[in-house]
Scaffold this active site. Sequence first.
Site, PDB file in Angstrom:
ATOM      1  N   HIS A  81       0.830  -1.213   0.000  1.00 35.93           N
ATOM      2  CA  HIS A  81       0.000   0.000   0.000  1.00 35.93           C
ATOM      3  C   HIS A  81       0.857   1.252   0.000  1.00 35.93           C
ATOM      4  O   HIS A  81       1.530   1.568   0.976  1.00 35.93           O
ATOM      5  CB  HIS A  81      -0.896  -0.019   1.241  1.00 35.93           C
ATOM      6  CG  HIS A  81      -1.972   1.033   1.221  1.00 35.93           C
ATOM      7  ND1 HIS A  81      -2.981   1.042   0.285  1.00 35.93           N
ATOM      8  CD2 HIS A  81      -2.198   2.110   2.018  1.00 35.93           C
ATOM      9  CE1 HIS A  81      -3.784   2.074   0.519  1.00 35.93           C
ATOM     10  NE2 HIS A  81      -3.319   2.745   1.558  1.00 35.93           N
ATOM     11  N   HIS A 111       0.822   5.513  -1.426  1.00 35.89           N
ATOM     12  CA  HIS A 111       0.370   6.680  -2.177  1.00 35.89           C
ATOM     13  C   HIS A 111       1.657   7.460  -2.451  1.00 35.89           C
ATOM     14  O   HIS A 111       2.106   8.243  -1.606  1.00 35.89           O
ATOM     15  CB  HIS A 111      -0.603   7.536  -1.364  1.00 35.89           C
ATOM     16  CG  HIS A 111      -1.752   6.759  -0.779  1.00 35.89           C
ATOM     17  ND1 HIS A 111      -2.751   6.227  -1.549  1.00 35.89           N
ATOM     18  CD2 HIS A 111      -2.038   6.405   0.496  1.00 35.89           C
ATOM     19  CE1 HIS A 111      -3.629   5.597  -0.767  1.00 35.89           C
ATOM     20  NE2 HIS A 111      -3.214   5.690   0.477  1.00 35.89           N
ATOM     21  N   ARG A 160      -5.185  15.149   6.735  1.00 38.54           N
ATOM     22  CA  ARG A 160      -5.743  15.101   5.387  1.00 38.54           C
ATOM     23  C   ARG A 160      -5.865  16.505   4.799  1.00 38.54           C
ATOM     24  O   ARG A 160      -5.706  16.692   3.589  1.00 38.54           O
ATOM     25  CB  ARG A 160      -7.114  14.409   5.413  1.00 38.54           C
ATOM     26  CG  ARG A 160      -7.556  13.940   4.048  1.00 38.54           C
ATOM     27  CD  ARG A 160      -8.839  13.148   4.108  1.00 38.54           C
ATOM     28  NE  ARG A 160      -9.984  13.975   4.477  1.00 38.54           N
ATOM     29  CZ  ARG A 160     -11.263  13.618   4.273  1.00 38.54           C
ATOM     30  NH1 ARG A 160     -11.534  12.438   3.746  1.00 38.54           N
ATOM     31  NH2 ARG A 160     -12.248  14.405   4.613  1.00 38.54           N
ATOM     32  N   TYR A 200      -4.992   7.281  -6.542  1.00 38.64           N
ATOM     33  CA  TYR A 200      -6.273   7.986  -6.549  1.00 38.64           C
ATOM     34  C   TYR A 200      -6.208   9.397  -7.120  1.00 38.64           C
ATOM     35  O   TYR A 200      -7.208  10.092  -7.218  1.00 38.64           O
ATOM     36  CB  TYR A 200      -6.916   7.992  -5.164  1.00 38.64           C
ATOM     37  CG  TYR A 200      -6.208   8.722  -4.051  1.00 38.64           C
ATOM     38  CD1 TYR A 200      -6.531  10.032  -3.729  1.00 38.64           C
ATOM     39  CD2 TYR A 200      -5.256   8.084  -3.275  1.00 38.64           C
ATOM     40  CE1 TYR A 200      -5.920  10.691  -2.685  1.00 38.64           C
ATOM     41  CE2 TYR A 200      -4.627   8.738  -2.209  1.00 38.64           C
ATOM     42  CZ  TYR A 200      -4.961  10.032  -1.929  1.00 38.64           C
ATOM     43  OH  TYR A 200      -4.351  10.678  -0.892  1.00 38.64           O
ATOM     44  N   HIS A 220     -12.116   3.206  -3.113  1.00 39.63           N
ATOM     45  CA  HIS A 220     -11.297   3.863  -2.086  1.00 39.63           C
ATOM     46  C   HIS A 220     -11.631   3.427  -0.673  1.00 39.63           C
ATOM     47  O   HIS A 220     -10.760   3.091   0.128  1.00 39.63           O
ATOM     48  CB  HIS A 220     -11.440   5.382  -2.205  1.00 39.63           C
ATOM     49  CG  HIS A 220     -10.656   6.142  -1.178  1.00 39.63           C
ATOM     50  ND1 HIS A 220     -11.155   6.430   0.077  1.00 39.63           N
ATOM     51  CD2 HIS A 220      -9.399   6.651  -1.201  1.00 39.63           C
ATOM     52  CE1 HIS A 220     -10.240   7.092   0.776  1.00 39.63           C
ATOM     53  NE2 HIS A 220      -9.174   7.235   0.018  1.00 39.63           N
ATOM     54  N   ARG A 257     -16.599   5.051   2.560  1.00 41.38           N
ATOM     55  CA  ARG A 257     -16.963   6.471   2.580  1.00 41.38           C
ATOM     56  C   ARG A 257     -17.134   7.009   1.164  1.00 41.38           C
ATOM     57  O   ARG A 257     -17.883   7.931   0.926  1.00 41.38           O
ATOM     58  CB  ARG A 257     -15.857   7.324   3.238  1.00 41.38           C
ATOM     59  CG  ARG A 257     -15.459   6.961   4.606  1.00 41.38           C
ATOM     60  CD  ARG A 257     -14.619   8.081   5.251  1.00 41.38           C
ATOM     61  NE  ARG A 257     -13.467   8.536   4.481  1.00 41.38           N
ATOM     62  CZ  ARG A 257     -12.241   8.025   4.568  1.00 41.38           C
ATOM     63  NH1 ARG A 257     -12.000   7.021   5.387  1.00 41.38           N
ATOM     64  NH2 ARG A 257     -11.248   8.501   3.860  1.00 41.38           N
ATOM     65  N   HIS A 299      -9.619   0.691   1.532  1.00 39.06           N
ATOM     66  CA  HIS A 299      -9.370   1.151   2.906  1.00 39.06           C
ATOM     67  C   HIS A 299     -10.573   0.766   3.759  1.00 39.06           C
ATOM     68  O   HIS A 299     -11.712   0.982   3.341  1.00 39.06           O
ATOM     69  CB  HIS A 299      -9.280   2.681   2.974  1.00 39.06           C
ATOM     70  CG  HIS A 299      -8.091   3.303   2.315  1.00 39.06           C
ATOM     71  ND1 HIS A 299      -8.201   4.216   1.303  1.00 39.06           N
ATOM     72  CD2 HIS A 299      -6.773   3.185   2.550  1.00 39.06           C
ATOM     73  CE1 HIS A 299      -7.003   4.636   0.948  1.00 39.06           C
ATOM     74  NE2 HIS A 299      -6.109   4.023   1.681  1.00 39.06           N
ATOM     75  N   GLU A 314     -10.114   2.361   9.317  1.00 34.09           N
ATOM     76  CA  GLU A 314      -8.852   2.960   9.757  1.00 34.09           C
ATOM     77  C   GLU A 314      -9.074   3.852  10.970  1.00 34.09           C
ATOM     78  O   GLU A 314      -8.216   3.964  11.827  1.00 34.09           O
ATOM     79  CB  GLU A 314      -8.246   3.772   8.599  1.00 34.09           C
ATOM     80  CG  GLU A 314      -6.951   4.499   8.965  1.00 34.09           C
ATOM     81  CD  GLU A 314      -6.325   5.261   7.810  1.00 34.09           C
ATOM     82  OE1 GLU A 314      -6.974   5.358   6.751  1.00 34.09           O
ATOM     83  OE2 GLU A 314      -5.193   5.753   7.969  1.00 34.09           O
ATOM     84  N   HIS A 371      -5.531  -1.418   6.359  1.00 35.86           N
ATOM     85  CA  HIS A 371      -5.636  -1.014   7.777  1.00 35.86           C
ATOM     86  C   HIS A 371      -6.497  -2.011   8.570  1.00 35.86           C
ATOM     87  O   HIS A 371      -5.972  -2.696   9.431  1.00 35.86           O
ATOM     88  CB  HIS A 371      -6.184   0.414   7.960  1.00 35.86           C
ATOM     89  CG  HIS A 371      -5.435   1.447   7.184  1.00 35.86           C
ATOM     90  ND1 HIS A 371      -4.086   1.660   7.352  1.00 35.86           N
ATOM     91  CD2 HIS A 371      -5.838   2.329   6.225  1.00 35.86           C
ATOM     92  CE1 HIS A 371      -3.688   2.624   6.537  1.00 35.86           C
ATOM     93  NE2 HIS A 371      -4.722   3.037   5.845  1.00 35.86           N
ATOM     94  N   ASP A 381       2.224   3.143   2.812  1.00 35.72           N
ATOM     95  CA  ASP A 381       1.079   4.054   2.809  1.00 35.72           C
ATOM     96  C   ASP A 381       1.459   5.505   2.522  1.00 35.72           C
ATOM     97  O   ASP A 381       1.679   5.879   1.376  1.00 35.72           O
ATOM     98  CB  ASP A 381       0.333   3.896   4.141  1.00 35.72           C
ATOM     99  CG  ASP A 381      -1.043   4.564   4.134  1.00 35.72           C
ATOM    100  OD1 ASP A 381      -1.407   5.161   3.114  1.00 35.72           O
ATOM    101  OD2 ASP A 381      -1.756   4.492   5.149  1.00 35.72           O
TER     102      ASP A 381
HETATM  103 ZN   LIG Z   1      -3.988   4.631   2.120  1.00 32.55          ZN
END
Ligand SMILES: [Zn+2]
Length: 456
Positions: free
Chosen positions: A58, A60, A84, A123, A209, A212, A234, A237, A271, A322
């Site tokens: 995983h 990004h 975030r 993403y 994703h 959510r 995901h 988490e 996660h 991650d």
């Molecule tokens: Zn992630």
Amino acid sequence: MTNKSNLWFEEALLPSGWARNVAIAVSDGRIEAVRTQIDPGPADDRYGVALPGLSNVHSHAFQRGMAGLAETRGPAGDDFWTWREVMYRFLDRLGPADVEAIAAQAYMEMLEAGFTRVGEFHYLHHDIDGGRYTNVGELAERIAAAADLTGIGLTLLPVFYAHSGFGGADPKPAQRRFLSNRDLFSQLLDASHRAVASLPGANVGVAPHSLRAVTADELEAVVGLAVDGPIHIHAAEQLKEVEDCIRWSGLRPVRWLLEHMRVDQKWCLIHATHLTVDETQRLASSGAVAGLCPTTEANLGDGVFPAKEFLASGGVFGIGTDSNVLIETAGELRGLEYSQRLTLRERNVLGPSEGDSIGGALFRSASTGGAQALGAPHLGLRAGAPADIVTLDREHPSLIGRQGDALLDAWIFAGGGKLVETVWRNGNRVVEQGRHRKHREVTSHYRTVVKALLSG
Ligand SMILES: [Zn+2]
């Protein structure tokens, strides 16, 4: 013309266990034969300790560029959600060339750490204002280019992202660069296949994703597009995510997935931090991989995965870097075991039975679970597998006098991040004496890009 080499190792971790005096013949990127208890030939390249390259389940990649930028205390209660916000602001400036340079730095560091394959949970699809690039696969191609430059094996996981909360809530402006509908996602998926077509051993999965960001119908549709690639999502988490999911559906996220989807060996739940005992056991028996990212989970204050119960129930895990806040292999494995020790107030938690080396158990689980999660179960030091081989520095003070699993214990718990010496990926020697062959070029480009990004 075939490209052959003969490698010889004092010790090697094979699928059957540790072996001594191991000769590995490599032909056109693949392991042709593995022989044990054999003296080195005059033309053999000789090395110390060989391990199979690990899979990083995983990543990004672009987040490597903001590593360390979210470590300042805010006015109150910093958490995942405030992190975030920093990530979204960083995205306001990132162009395709930036993405490629940052991903190359991240992938180079992964190889230097002993990861030979990465699952890129990709993403970031659109332009800074949220408009589509003329080439819908623009950023997928940048990721593929970074993998090509550094040589890392790639499992590209294009992400379907459509909503800001459970039940199809409208997306937020800051999410504009991620968004798809079903039609656009099909185009992104096709573009992803084209982007990796020339990369040796690359494959493509799908990544809804999170619960959510997708509705139940969208999830079903996206999963249906996986064909023979892996499915990553995901899940659980954050506690807020669990609470929101219960409010929406009456069920916790992992329970919802287990009840509504055919979760099996093709799935990797990233996660899966917050699980009940029942969810832990059911996830373990589903055969899905838990994609654990201990460094990032600690950095974001996510919580602690119930690894002891999960492994006792026969669960399989892989490890991921991650957010790429710090790219390590040994550090992720150490973080996983230490999180259990700290919460359970025990030592040597994640070995299946008495006498098991913890380092050995962690490495083997991450190795097989990681390969499964990336749809590449054939990995390992065996005939027919890609020649993805990592050696450790035999002369490092922490490894002196160690053999077999004691080497892994010393590396993971006492070695620090710099014990990886040589790395072959698909038969190419990409790391020598701990440095990637293109280290200077990749880092110099990365330096220019990040300076410009942070200067405004
Ligand atoms: Zn992630």
